[in-house]
Design a protein around this motif. Sequence first.
Motif: not given
Length: 167
Positions: A118-130, A21-26
Amino acid sequence: MSRTPSIVVALKSAEVFSTGCLFNLSWVFRRADQTEEDWAELQHLFFHQGRGFRGGSGRQSGLLFGVEFPDGSKASTGSQLPYGMMEPGTNPEPPVLALNGGGGGGGDEEFSGSGTLWLWPLPPAGDLRLIAQWTDFGLEETSLMLDGGALRSAAASVQPYWPEEEQ
């Protein structure tokens, strides 16, 4: 992700790929009651940020991001070597989180910047804490929960540009 009277860190969007995943931030920092000298120091920190510890204080410096997968595995932008600096032929241990700066600007009253994670690999199902932290600007650790299952589901719809070239 976070909003205070003087700083905003925002997750604008997520782009999902077959492998990550690519997270776009400001982020925006607004001047409060800083003296000219303090503002100049913050401006230097904003535009010349880097990993490390500030002024021998033992305190981590710079804009830091992290992730925590549902299984407890973690990655941080402040704890990994960039992929291009690793020994040839070696791969990083997952998960990997890399911050790529996109630019910024500012002046006497505010600074703003943007970047991607850039996050590698794709996270598994469930809560992903950023997680975000920028102690130089008074932003203590703050976090946002994302649905790892929704990101993984979106990845299931990813189409290659040229499927005939896939092996």
